[in-house]
Design an enzyme around this catalytic site. Structure first.
Site, PDB file in Angstrom:
ATOM      1  CD  GLU A   1       4.164  -8.113  -3.331  1.00  0.00           C
ATOM      2  OE1 GLU A   1       5.329  -8.464  -3.645  1.00  0.00           O
ATOM      3  OE2 GLU A   1       3.886  -8.202  -2.275  1.00  0.00           O
TER       4      GLU A   1
ATOM      5  CB  CYS B   1       7.627  -9.027  -0.743  1.00  0.00           C
ATOM      6  SG  CYS B   1       6.084  -7.885  -0.248  1.00  0.00           S
TER       7      CYS B   1
HETATM    8  P1  NDP Z   1       3.374 -19.771  -0.372  1.00  0.00           P
HETATM    9  O1  NDP Z   1       3.358 -18.951  -1.792  1.00  0.00           O
HETATM   10  O2  NDP Z   1       3.440 -21.124  -0.337  1.00  0.00           O
HETATM   11  O3  NDP Z   1       1.814 -19.217   0.389  1.00  0.00           O
HETATM   12  C1  NDP Z   1       1.205 -18.017   0.082  1.00  0.00           C
HETATM   13  C2  NDP Z   1      -0.330 -18.376   0.127  1.00  0.00           C
HETATM   14  O4  NDP Z   1      -0.748 -19.101  -0.885  1.00  0.00           O
HETATM   15  C3  NDP Z   1      -0.756 -18.939   1.572  1.00  0.00           C
HETATM   16  O5  NDP Z   1      -1.862 -18.700   1.838  1.00  0.00           O
HETATM   17  C4  NDP Z   1      -0.417 -20.457   0.933  1.00  0.00           C
HETATM   18  O6  NDP Z   1      -1.727 -21.442   1.795  1.00  0.00           O
HETATM   19  C5  NDP Z   1      -1.294 -20.410  -0.174  1.00  0.00           C
HETATM   20  N1  NDP Z   1      -0.996 -21.465  -1.296  1.00  0.00           N
HETATM   21  C6  NDP Z   1      -0.070 -22.229  -1.227  1.00  0.00           C
HETATM   22  N2  NDP Z   1      -0.143 -23.256  -2.213  1.00  0.00           N
HETATM   23  C7  NDP Z   1      -1.129 -22.955  -3.054  1.00  0.00           C
HETATM   24  C8  NDP Z   1      -1.733 -23.480  -4.094  1.00  0.00           C
HETATM   25  N3  NDP Z   1      -1.326 -24.501  -4.673  1.00  0.00           N
HETATM   26  N4  NDP Z   1      -2.898 -22.996  -4.387  1.00  0.00           N
HETATM   27  C9  NDP Z   1      -3.764 -21.834  -3.823  1.00  0.00           C
HETATM   28  N5  NDP Z   1      -2.855 -21.298  -2.771  1.00  0.00           N
HETATM   29  C10 NDP Z   1      -1.683 -21.739  -2.135  1.00  0.00           C
HETATM   30  O7  NDP Z   1       4.257 -19.094   0.553  1.00  0.00           O
HETATM   31  P2  NDP Z   1       4.879 -19.623   1.858  1.00  0.00           P
HETATM   32  O8  NDP Z   1       3.996 -19.097   3.026  1.00  0.00           O
HETATM   33  O9  NDP Z   1       4.998 -21.166   1.897  1.00  0.00           O
HETATM   34  O10 NDP Z   1       6.214 -19.051   2.105  1.00  0.00           O
HETATM   35  C11 NDP Z   1       7.368 -19.625   1.223  1.00  0.00           C
HETATM   36  C12 NDP Z   1       8.291 -18.615   0.534  1.00  0.00           C
HETATM   37  O11 NDP Z   1       7.366 -17.595  -0.103  1.00  0.00           O
HETATM   38  C13 NDP Z   1       8.924 -17.693   1.646  1.00  0.00           C
HETATM   39  O12 NDP Z   1       9.925 -18.065   2.176  1.00  0.00           O
HETATM   40  C14 NDP Z   1       8.895 -16.335   1.082  1.00  0.00           C
HETATM   41  O13 NDP Z   1      10.313 -16.517   0.048  1.00  0.00           O
HETATM   42  C15 NDP Z   1       7.830 -16.351   0.017  1.00  0.00           C
HETATM   43  N6  NDP Z   1       6.707 -15.598   0.373  1.00  0.00           N
HETATM   44  C16 NDP Z   1       6.820 -14.225  -0.135  1.00  0.00           C
HETATM   45  C17 NDP Z   1       5.867 -13.126   0.034  1.00  0.00           C
HETATM   46  C18 NDP Z   1       5.521 -11.977  -0.147  1.00  0.00           C
HETATM   47  O14 NDP Z   1       5.132 -11.052   0.381  1.00  0.00           O
HETATM   48  N7  NDP Z   1       6.125 -11.741  -1.375  1.00  0.00           N
HETATM   49  C19 NDP Z   1       5.006 -13.734   1.507  1.00  0.00           C
HETATM   50  C20 NDP Z   1       4.886 -14.889   1.959  1.00  0.00           C
HETATM   51  C21 NDP Z   1       6.037 -15.976   1.417  1.00  0.00           C
HETATM   52  P3  NDP Z   1      -1.092 -21.773   3.275  1.00  0.00           P
HETATM   53  O15 NDP Z   1       0.274 -21.260   3.661  1.00  0.00           O
HETATM   54  O16 NDP Z   1      -1.987 -22.150   4.033  1.00  0.00           O
HETATM   55  O17 NDP Z   1      -0.286 -23.530   2.537  1.00  0.00           O
END
Ligand code: NDP
Length: 481
Positions: free
Chosen positions: A246, A280
């Site tokens: 998602e 989201c």
């Molecule tokens: P990310 O997609 O980077 O992070 C989401 C999760 O994935 C976190 O637990 C993160 O860990 C993890 N993650 C990051 N890189 C990897 C990888 N290579 N392999 C496996 N897991 C990984 O989102 P961000 O938190 O950096 O937010 C950035 C943007 O994402 C926001 O500005 C928004 O636009 C979008 N977002 C959308 C969401 C939604 O509900 N649809 C929720 C959150 C973000 P960690 O954070 O510990 O690095």
């Protein structure tokens, strides 16, 4: 155990630590949290494999009791754990408490589902043979969750994973570890096999990437950004690991000329600025009919200016801080980008200086925007929303659908005919009528189209599709039936 990981059934120190600070007040240290090592990840995965077999064999009422206990405790402690959540994530305390309570409801809902796992039975095309179709656990499920709903998102994944007999390895976002430890502490006290559930904290690029590349993981449920989601899908396919993702969106609310303006303004404001726009399902595009455009905008802007921004734990605030400095800087960059694209930022969109040192930003409204601007095409995850003026319902629907995403969309109208047409023709996984684009129930499917989602839907009965695999059994009695 504050700050420790839960590895193979034991609270364990990490190999390094990170500090977690309150985004409402940077002098407030929430705690220090251990970062799990690659060896700890391996130990968790190995133990999970063993524990899963034992858990799957638990009776359904025993599983139900475990899920009920987790859910009931979350609901009973919503005030305490919601305060912790708001302290580390920055959403107003009422939203923090509401999130923890809702997380509890996910567990009690799936507790009941433990008893509703009916299969199918059919005659075979072969004489004397019966066919039995049933669902079984997938195995070891990795859950990678974001910071914006640190307890609810994890819970709507963990609860069905356990309900259907899987082991869980959870990597929460590193920005919100305290909520993750609190939920894990509750789960760790239940009647579950040792190592069935592990909490493995660390950065996504390091431990997250190791998780998604591991052949010991049978399924990955992820919520987060599109680029990370695509990377996870690429890694998962190497091991043919099942994935459910998602991701972002660019949700639109169509405000028609016959809308009840009180309702339209209220739902636009709630959808755009709730949780500081960090949802989201947030309303980031307002597609407004020209006949009511000026009245709507006047009231929306007055409402946005009236939102009290403040410390998440302060009573009466309408919006807390942005979660992190990085997110705040990205938001401010989008405010500048909108202006450079020709949009008029009529209010907000600026950093706010407050008595506490935190990541505060004023809610912003862009006017005179077009749907091809980057601010209307990219997910901002900010308390910023854009107004796009249209001349008809048909034009509104076409603008709503003109996006690479497809999570939620909404319409404000008094016309049953338009509402019905919109419900049927909006290309999103969720559609709302006279309601905010954000805010969904737990007993029905949740997910989107396009870049917003990939794989089976989450929540409700739909979750069974991802957390189970189907087995078809052919049974012969040895003699014709
Ligand atoms: P990310 O997609 O980077 O992070 C989401 C999760 O994935 C976190 O637990 C993160 O860990 C993890 N993650 C990051 N890189 C990897 C990888 N290579 N392999 C496996 N897991 C990984 O989102 P961000 O938190 O950096 O937010 C950035 C943007 O994402 C926001 O500005 C928004 O636009 C979008 N977002 C959308 C969401 C939604 O509900 N649809 C929720 C959150 C973000 P960690 O954070 O510990 O690095």
């Amino acid at each position: 155990m504050l700050g420790q990981n839960y590895i193979a059934g034991e609270w364990t120190n990490g190999t390094s630590e990170i500090e977690n600070r309150n985004p409402s007040d940077l002098t407030d240290l929430v705690g220090t949290f251990g970062q799990a090592s690659a060896d700890q990840l391996e130990a968790s995965l190995d133990q999970a494999r063993v524990a899963q077999v034992e858990w799957a064999a638990y009776g359904m009422e025993r599983k139900q009791a475990v899920l009920n206990a987790i859910g009931n405790e979350l609901m009973a402690r919503a005030e305490e754990l919601g305060t912790l959540l708001s302290r580390e994530e920055g959403k107003p305390i009422a939203e923090g408490k509401g999130e923890v309570y809702r997380a509890g409801q996910f567990f009690t809902y799936y507790a009941a589902e433990c008893l509703r796992q009916l299969g199918e039975n059919a005659d075979s095309v072969r004489d004397g043979v019966e066919v039995d179709v049933r669902r079984e656990a997938v195995g070891v499920v990795a859950i990678i969750s974001p910071w914006n709903f640190p307890t609810a998102t994890a819970s709507w994944k963990i609860a069905p994973a356990l309900c259907y007999g899987n082991a869980v390895l959870w990597k929460p976002a590193n920005i919100t570890p305290a909520s993750a430890v609190a939920l894990t502490e509750i789960i760790s006290r239940q009647d579950i096999p040792k190592g069935l559930f592990s909490l493995v904290m660390g950065s996504g690029r390091d431990i997250g990437q190791r998780i998604v590349e591991s052949p010991k993981v049978n399924a990955i449920s992820f919520t987060g950004s599109v680029p990370v989601g695509k990377g996870i899908a690429m890694a998962a396919i190497q091991n043919l690991t099942k994935v459910q993702m998602e991701m972002g969106s660019k949700n639109a609310l169509a405000v028609m000329d016959d809308a009840d303006l009180d309702i339209a303004v209220a739902i636009a404001q709630a959808g755009a600025f709730g949780s500081t726009g960090q949802k989201c399902t947030a309303t980031s595009r307002l597609v407004v009919h020209e006949a009511i455009h000026d009245q709507f905008v006047e009231r929306l802007v007055a409402g946005a200016k009236g939102i009290k921004v403040g410390h998440a734990l302060e009573a009466g605030i309408g919006m807390g801080p942005v979660v992190s400095e990085q997110q705040l800087n990205e938001n401010l960059a989008y405010a500048d980008l909108g202006r450079s694209e020709g949009a008029e930022l009529v209010c907000g969109g600026a950093r706010l200086e407050m008595p506490h040192d935190g990541f505060y930003m004023s809610p912003g409204v862009f006017l005179n925007t077009t749907n091809d601007m980057r601010i209307n095409r990219e997910e901002m995850f900010a308390p910023l929303t854009s107004v796009i003026k249209v001349g008809s319902y048909d034009e509104a629907l076409s603008v709503v659908n003109d996006t690479n995403f497809g999570l939620t969309s909404g319409i404000a109208t008094k016309s049953l005919a338009r509402a019905t047409h919109f419900r049927r023709n909006a290309r999103t996984g969720v559609v709302t009528v006279n309601l905010p684009t954000a805010g969904t129930d737990y007993h029905v499917p949740f997910g989107g189209r396009g870049d917003s989602s990939y794989g089976p839907r989450e929540q409700g009965k739909a979750a069974a599709e991802f957390y189970t695999t189907v087995k078809t059994a052919y049974i012969s009695a040895g003699t014709p039936l």
